[in-house]
Design an enzyme around this catalytic site. Structure first.
Site, PDB file in Angstrom:
ATOM      1  CG  ASP A  86     -12.251  12.080  -1.628  1.00  0.00           C
ATOM      2  OD1 ASP A  86     -11.288  12.254  -2.416  1.00  0.00           O
ATOM      3  OD2 ASP A  86     -12.510  12.300  -0.634  1.00  0.00           O
ATOM      4  CD  GLU A  93      -2.887   1.326   2.168  1.00  0.00           C
ATOM      5  OE1 GLU A  93      -3.533   0.495   2.924  1.00  0.00           O
ATOM      6  OE2 GLU A  93      -3.794   2.695   2.126  1.00  0.00           O
ATOM      7  CE  LYS A 104      -4.507  26.532  -5.458  1.00  0.00           C
ATOM      8  NZ  LYS A 104      -3.793  27.099  -4.484  1.00  0.00           N
ATOM      9  CG  ASP A 140      -1.308  13.976  -0.740  1.00  0.00           C
ATOM     10  OD1 ASP A 140      -2.141  14.144  -0.043  1.00  0.00           O
ATOM     11  OD2 ASP A 140      -0.439  13.115  -0.753  1.00  0.00           O
ATOM     12  CD  GLU A 156       1.593   8.385   4.704  1.00  0.00           C
ATOM     13  OE1 GLU A 156       0.732   8.100   4.162  1.00  0.00           O
ATOM     14  OE2 GLU A 156       2.297   9.488   4.679  1.00  0.00           O
ATOM     15  CB  THR A 174     -12.059   5.080   6.241  1.00  0.00           C
ATOM     16  OG1 THR A 174     -12.310   6.024   4.997  1.00  0.00           O
ATOM     17  CG2 THR A 174     -10.851   4.282   5.437  1.00  0.00           C
ATOM     18  CE  LYS A 175     -14.555   5.263  13.705  1.00  0.00           C
ATOM     19  NZ  LYS A 175     -13.355   5.230  14.561  1.00  0.00           N
ATOM     20  CG  PHE A 176     -12.446  10.790   5.079  1.00  0.00           C
ATOM     21  CD1 PHE A 176     -12.717  12.146   5.391  1.00  0.00           C
ATOM     22  CD2 PHE A 176     -12.260  10.401   3.757  1.00  0.00           C
ATOM     23  CE1 PHE A 176     -12.485  12.963   4.341  1.00  0.00           C
ATOM     24  CE2 PHE A 176     -12.063  11.245   2.875  1.00  0.00           C
ATOM     25  CZ  PHE A 176     -12.141  12.691   3.091  1.00  0.00           C
ATOM     26  CD  GLU A 177     -14.702   4.938   0.983  1.00  0.00           C
ATOM     27  OE1 GLU A 177     -13.883   4.234   1.697  1.00  0.00           O
ATOM     28  OE2 GLU A 177     -15.222   4.486   0.082  1.00  0.00           O
TER      29      GLU A 177
HETATM   30  C1  SAM Z   1      -4.597  12.075   1.285  1.00  0.00           C
HETATM   31  S1  SAM Z   1      -3.721  11.060   2.107  1.00  0.00           S
HETATM   32  C2  SAM Z   1      -4.511   9.487   2.237  1.00  0.00           C
HETATM   33  C3  SAM Z   1      -4.140   8.584   3.349  1.00  0.00           C
HETATM   34  C4  SAM Z   1      -4.773   7.205   3.290  1.00  0.00           C
HETATM   35  N1  SAM Z   1      -4.680   6.277   2.255  1.00  0.00           N
HETATM   36  C5  SAM Z   1      -6.281   7.277   3.346  1.00  0.00           C
HETATM   37  O1  SAM Z   1      -7.188   6.751   2.617  1.00  0.00           O
HETATM   38  O2  SAM Z   1      -6.790   7.777   4.485  1.00  0.00           O
HETATM   39  C6  SAM Z   1      -2.395  10.321   1.150  1.00  0.00           C
HETATM   40  C7  SAM Z   1      -1.095  10.009   1.795  1.00  0.00           C
HETATM   41  O3  SAM Z   1       0.119   9.682   1.101  1.00  0.00           O
HETATM   42  C8  SAM Z   1       1.039   9.905   1.301  1.00  0.00           C
HETATM   43  N2  SAM Z   1       2.061  10.065   0.207  1.00  0.00           N
HETATM   44  C9  SAM Z   1       1.824  10.807  -0.847  1.00  0.00           C
HETATM   45  N3  SAM Z   1       2.715  10.658  -1.689  1.00  0.00           N
HETATM   46  C10 SAM Z   1       3.697   9.617  -1.144  1.00  0.00           C
HETATM   47  C11 SAM Z   1       4.946   8.946  -1.515  1.00  0.00           C
HETATM   48  N4  SAM Z   1       5.434   9.330  -2.747  1.00  0.00           N
HETATM   49  N5  SAM Z   1       5.346   8.033  -0.840  1.00  0.00           N
HETATM   50  C12 SAM Z   1       4.724   7.911   0.559  1.00  0.00           C
HETATM   51  N6  SAM Z   1       3.792   8.255   0.958  1.00  0.00           N
HETATM   52  C13 SAM Z   1       3.073   9.395   0.109  1.00  0.00           C
HETATM   53  C14 SAM Z   1       0.947  11.202   1.983  1.00  0.00           C
HETATM   54  O4  SAM Z   1       1.941  11.396   3.410  1.00  0.00           O
HETATM   55  C15 SAM Z   1      -0.520  10.947   2.754  1.00  0.00           C
HETATM   56  O5  SAM Z   1      -0.350  10.532   4.142  1.00  0.00           O
END
Ligand code: SAM
Length: 236
Positions: free
Chosen positions: A172, A61, A140, A136, A86, A210-213
């Site tokens: 999302d 993941e 923009k 992420d 992560e 997830t709770k958020f979802e």
């Molecule tokens: C919007 S969050 C979503 C987190 C989780 N997957 C969720 O569904 O709640 C995106 C996560 O990806 C991590 N992330 C982004 N690019 C990454 C990379 N190249 N390597 C490791 N983590 C990364 C960020 O630190 C962030 O915690």
């Protein structure tokens, strides 16, 4: 004559490192479990069977956030191995706490850029599946180049996922969903879309809600899942 200043080459990363302090519980989980479950980044290929002490299929993941989904998947599937990557340290600590709570031994955790881990540590054709949940979105337009899903990234995944394995992404953000679909469809010789309608699929059972979802869904927000299967090399 003005001298041109050569800027050093910088890789575009898909994240900005956020500051964040560890809670006491997260620090404790690091102290207790990092030696067993932590995976230090080093530009050297892993021996996955040696790492886990078995030859069970390995799932990876990318960007697990606080690790709730990863811990839940690992708890449900003790016969599978998981690598979680992560960059956000408190998230890593939170996952370690969850793994302790669930008594999971089938997860290894790496705190580093997932692209570099894939490039340098994961052997080719070794993964049964890769998960990318709610990456992420970089809303923009001028930031779209930071989105992790790009043609080069999909080629990298194709090298690491074994034939018959899958790449599963969820978002999302509709514009990112469409972007992912376009990029993956552009690699039809490497990946086959498992969606019967040729676009998205209903949330597969293996992705925990997830709770958020759940909250988002109640508010009427959309979620798009994409599941693409790695084709045998050379198939077009
Ligand atoms: C919007 S969050 C979503 C987190 C989780 N997957 C969720 O569904 O709640 C995106 C996560 O990806 C991590 N992330 C982004 N690019 C990454 C990379 N190249 N390597 C490791 N983590 C990364 C960020 O630190 C962030 O915690």
């Amino acid at each position: 004559m003005t001298q041109e200043i050569q800027k050093p080459h910088r890789t575009i990363r898909s994240y900005v490192l956020r500051q964040g302090r560890l809670t006491k519980g997260q620090q404790r989980a690091f102290d207790l479990h990092w030696a067993q479950l932590g995976l230090e980044y080093q530009p050297q290929q892993l021996d996955l069977a040696g790492l886990f002490g078995n030859t069970n299929p390995v799932f990876l993941e990318i960007g697990f956030g606080n690790g709730e989904s990863l811990a839940e998947m690992a708890r449900r599937s003790p016969g599978k191995n998981f690598i979680g990557i992560e960059v956000h340290t408190p998230g890593v600590g939170h996952l370690l706490m969850k793994l302790e709570e669930y008594g999971c031994q089938n997860v290894r955790v790496c705190r580093h850029d997932a692209v570099e881990v894939l490039q340098h540590m994961i052997p080719d054709a070794s993964l049964a599946g890769v998960f990318l949940f709610f990456p992420d979105p970089w809303h923009k337009k001028r930031h779209h180049k930071r989105r992790i899903v790009q043609a080069r990234f999909v080629e990298l995944l194709a090298r690491k996922i074994r034939p018959g394995g899958f790449f599963h992404a969820a978002t999302d953000w509709q514009n990112y969903a469409e972007h992912m679909l376009e990029v993956l469809q552009g690699q039809a010789q490497l990946f086959r879309n498992t969606s019967p309608s040729g676009d998205f699929v209903a949330r597969p059972e293996h992705r925990p809600l997830t709770k958020f979802e759940e909250r988002g869904l109640r508010l009427g927000h959309g979620v798009w899942d994409l599941v693409f299967e790695r084709l045998p090399t050379g198939t077009s």
